[in-house]
Every structure is written in C-alpha cells, then in structure tokens.
Design an enzyme around this catalytic site. Structure first.
Site, short mmCIF file in Angstrom:
data_model
loop_
_atom_site.label_atom_id
_atom_site.label_comp_id
_atom_site.label_asym_id
_atom_site.label_seq_id
_atom_site.Cartn_x
_atom_site.Cartn_y
_atom_site.Cartn_z
N ASP A 1 6.35 12.04 -2.26
CA ASP A 1 5.38 11.02 -2.63
C ASP A 1 5.38 10.74 -4.12
O ASP A 1 5.03 9.65 -4.56
CB ASP A 1 3.96 11.46 -2.23
CG ASP A 1 3.83 11.83 -0.77
OD1 ASP A 1 4.79 11.59 -0.01
OD2 ASP A 1 2.77 12.36 -0.40
N ASP B 1 3.19 5.13 -3.62
CA ASP B 1 3.72 6.46 -3.38
C ASP B 1 5.19 6.29 -3.02
O ASP B 1 5.54 5.41 -2.21
CB ASP B 1 2.99 7.14 -2.22
CG ASP B 1 1.57 7.57 -2.59
OD1 ASP B 1 1.13 7.30 -3.72
OD2 ASP B 1 0.91 8.16 -1.72
N ASP C 1 7.98 7.01 6.16
CA ASP C 1 8.89 7.96 6.79
C ASP C 1 8.36 8.63 8.05
O ASP C 1 8.95 9.60 8.54
CB ASP C 1 9.37 9.01 5.78
CG ASP C 1 8.24 9.69 5.02
OD1 ASP C 1 7.07 9.44 5.34
OD2 ASP C 1 8.56 10.48 4.10
N CYS D 1 8.59 14.65 4.03
CA CYS D 1 7.48 14.64 3.07
C CYS D 1 7.58 15.78 2.06
O CYS D 1 7.29 15.60 0.88
CB CYS D 1 6.15 14.78 3.80
SG CYS D 1 5.67 13.38 4.82
N HIS E 1 2.88 5.65 4.05
CA HIS E 1 4.24 6.21 3.95
C HIS E 1 5.12 5.76 5.12
O HIS E 1 4.73 5.87 6.28
CB HIS E 1 4.24 7.73 3.80
CG HIS E 1 3.41 8.19 2.63
ND1 HIS E 1 2.98 9.48 2.49
CD2 HIS E 1 2.95 7.53 1.54
CE1 HIS E 1 2.27 9.61 1.38
NE2 HIS E 1 2.24 8.41 0.78
#
Length: 363
Positions: free
Chosen positions: A119, A194, A245, A348, A243
């Site tokens: 991030d 992020d 992902d 992450c 995010h």
C-alpha cells in the site's frame, strides 16, 4: 555459489516477471487504528456500528498475543519458503503505532502497522514511488521503510515521494452514499492513493478509482511517468472498493484472475479485444458463517507470483489451487489466514523490489 544478479538493484515492471527480491511486512508494533472519515467506506453496512464502536473504544491499543502469535508463525513460514525459492527477503522496521500524533489538519489516536508494504510504495521500472496514502492513521507509515529505501537509493535506485496528502476534511465526503448508487468517500481535493490500487502490466498500469485512490492521483502518476507508460483509470462494481489486488490480478502475459462479483464497469475496447484470458476466481473455502467473511471473502485472489508459473496461494483454497493448475500454473500452498486480520494476504503483505525483466508492451 550462485552468481550475483545482473538485474538493477530496483527493477520491476509487471506482477509476474521472475522475482529476485521482496519486502515482506511484519505484524509487530501494530495497533487498533482510530476511526476516521475514510475508514467506514470499506466496512459492510450490517456490521458498521459494531466495528465503529470497537475502534472508538480501542484505538491505540496494541494487538494482543492471540492476534499476533499465529500471524507471526505464518509470516515466518512464508519468508522461509520465499528464501528457499532463492528470493532475497527484507523486512521493515518495527514502529510503535500506539502513539498518538497530530498535524495542522487532524488528530489521530494511533497509527496502524507495517504489515502492508504494497500500500505504501510501488516499484515502476528502477524507481521506488512512495504513495501519498488516504487514511489518517497511515500518515507516517512510510517511516517503517525508510532504512530500506535509503539503502536502495544509495545503490542506484531512483526514489520519489508522491505529493503528500494533507488528509484535511476537504479530502473526504463523510455523508457519501452507500449501496447501489454509492459515492466515493474520497474527493478530488488533492492527490490521494494507496499503491495497492495499481496492477502493472509493463507499459500499461491499471489504476483503480476507489475509496482510497482518486483520479487526481492517477493524473499525477501519468504525468510523472511520462509517455513510456499508460495509466488506465478503471472502476469495478464494488461499493467498498479498496485496493485492486482482491479484484483484478494479472498473473502472466495473457492471463488475468478476476473477481466474479466485481466486474469492471468501464472495460476499454482494446482490453476486450486483446485476446487476454480472464479467469473468474473460484469461491473461497473461508467459512461463510464467520463474522469476518465479508471482509476476507476475496483475499484468495491476493496472491504473489514468483514468475509466470509459480504462484503463492493460501493453502486452504483447494478450488483455486485446482483452477490454477488447470490454467498452467504451479501453485505453492502456504497457510496465511491468521495474517488476514492484519490487512490482507500475500500480495498485500509484500512489495516486489526486483524482478528480472524489461519494459514491454503486452497489449
């Protein structure tokens, strides 16, 4: 004795080129984060008041041994496996996130942690770019990585910090709509993002507009990178988008794993006609009756590619492991569910520093 890599000390263009060096986060030093304007957007509506009360009552408290020890064991086994695969692993510094702090624009009862380097920074080519972040509890999180980044810089890497968001009240829309006609909690007041909202495919970077990243930041990134790269702002059918992902993960040239519950809203024609395969991720085996299910349901997508074949996947996700094998991959199962509560899974909790590859166009 293996020969030293001829790859530049910092080098990464894709999510799948052969991995040589990676930063893996740590769970030590973490704390219960404060409740703040940008945080509630990611919470399932049915649990909003319960979770809000928990954070208001416990902000700044360190994680308990029961939260830390099982996750520490899984993290250390993950690190051992990476090193056994020949990958250099480096770890951030442990900071005390229980300490309150303030800026001219806000007060915060605590930080959060240093488990999620994905991030905080991204490597594009031979440059480390520190993202501006969008949660107030993460304002100083970059400090955990400064020792490592300064070392990479001293050995030749480029190093940029994106414009630091003030995170003042103008950045947030606390009365944003939820549900079918949702609105983003972050405004376009200043660049905020992020780095985990970006998926890299060589010259093409997919940048998710989400509750944590805005279009202003995508425009800054495009101008900063210049004409060698194309930054594509994408959105998904996800009212809690935080995010990219756990929604859209390129695994190899021509192959992207996607979330069947979160189709892309604005998929460009060139991507539809690209010939790339899109595999819908199988449903998770994570127990549906656990309170954390809605938050952890799609962390199965959050995998780490070691190269175009080998990929780290959560050990209990048997349907996904079978699907990956059928798709030509070599999954490496690793237990990781105790780490989920600290902010995510394999993708992450890592940031790839060096992959053996060059800048290419794949579309």
């Amino acid at each position: 004795m293996s020969e030293p890599s001829k790859t530049p000390v910092v080098n990464s263009y894709t999510e799948w080129d052969p991995l040589e060096e990676v930063i893996v986060g740590v769970v030590e030093g973490g704390a219960v984060n404060d409740w703040e304007p940008g945080f509630e957007a990611m919470i399932p509506e049915g649990r909003l008041e319960l979770i809000k009360s928990y954070h208001l009552e416990n902000a700044g408290q360190p994680h308990t041994d029961a939260q830390l020890i099982p996750a520490q064991r899984e993290l250390e086994e993950f690190v051992r496996i990476l090193r056994a695969e020949g990958i250099t692993v480096r770890r951030p510094d442990v900071l005390d996130n229980t300490r309150p702090y303030s800026t001219p624009y806000f007060d915060c009862k605590s930080g959060w942690g240093q488990y999620n380097p994905r991030d905080v920074m991204i490597v594009i080519g031979q440059e480390i770019i520190e993202s501006s972040m969008s949660w107030q509890c993460r304002y100083f999180e970059f400090q955990s990585y400064r020792r490592l980044v300064k070392d990479y810089f001293s050995r030749g890497a480029r190093w940029t910090q994106a414009p630091k968001a003030t995170m003042s009240e103008e950045l947030y829309k606390p009365d944003h709509k939820r549900g079918p006609n949702w609105e983003w909690v972050t405004t376009e007041f200043e660049p905020a993002w992020d780095a985990a909202d970006i998926a890299r495919c060589g010259r093409d970077l997919f940048f998710q507009r989400s509750h944590t990243s805005n279009r202003f930041a995508a425009e800054w990134l495009q101008r900063h990178l210049g004409d060698e790269y194309r930054v594509h702002v994408v959105e998904f059918e996800d009212d809690r988008a935080v995010h990219i992902d756990a929604t859209f993960l390129p695994l190899a040239p021509g192959k992207i794993l996607v979330n069947p519950d979160r189709p892309m809203k604005n998929m460009p024609d060139w991507l539809k006609k690209s010939g790339w395969e899109f595999l819908e991720c199988p449903r998770t085996t994570f127990p549906r009756d656990l309170p954390s299910f809605r938050g952890f349901e799609w962390l199965s997508i959050n995998m780490l590619s070691l190269d175009e074949k080998r990929i780290i996947v959560e050990a209990q996700e048997e349907p996904l492991i079978r699907a990956l094998r059928d798709w030509g991959f070599e999954p490496i199962p690793v237990a990781y569910r105790n780490c989920y509560k600290h902010g995510g899974s394999f993708h992450c909790s890592t940031v790839d520093i060096r992959r053996r590859g060059t800048l290419q166009s794949y579309f």
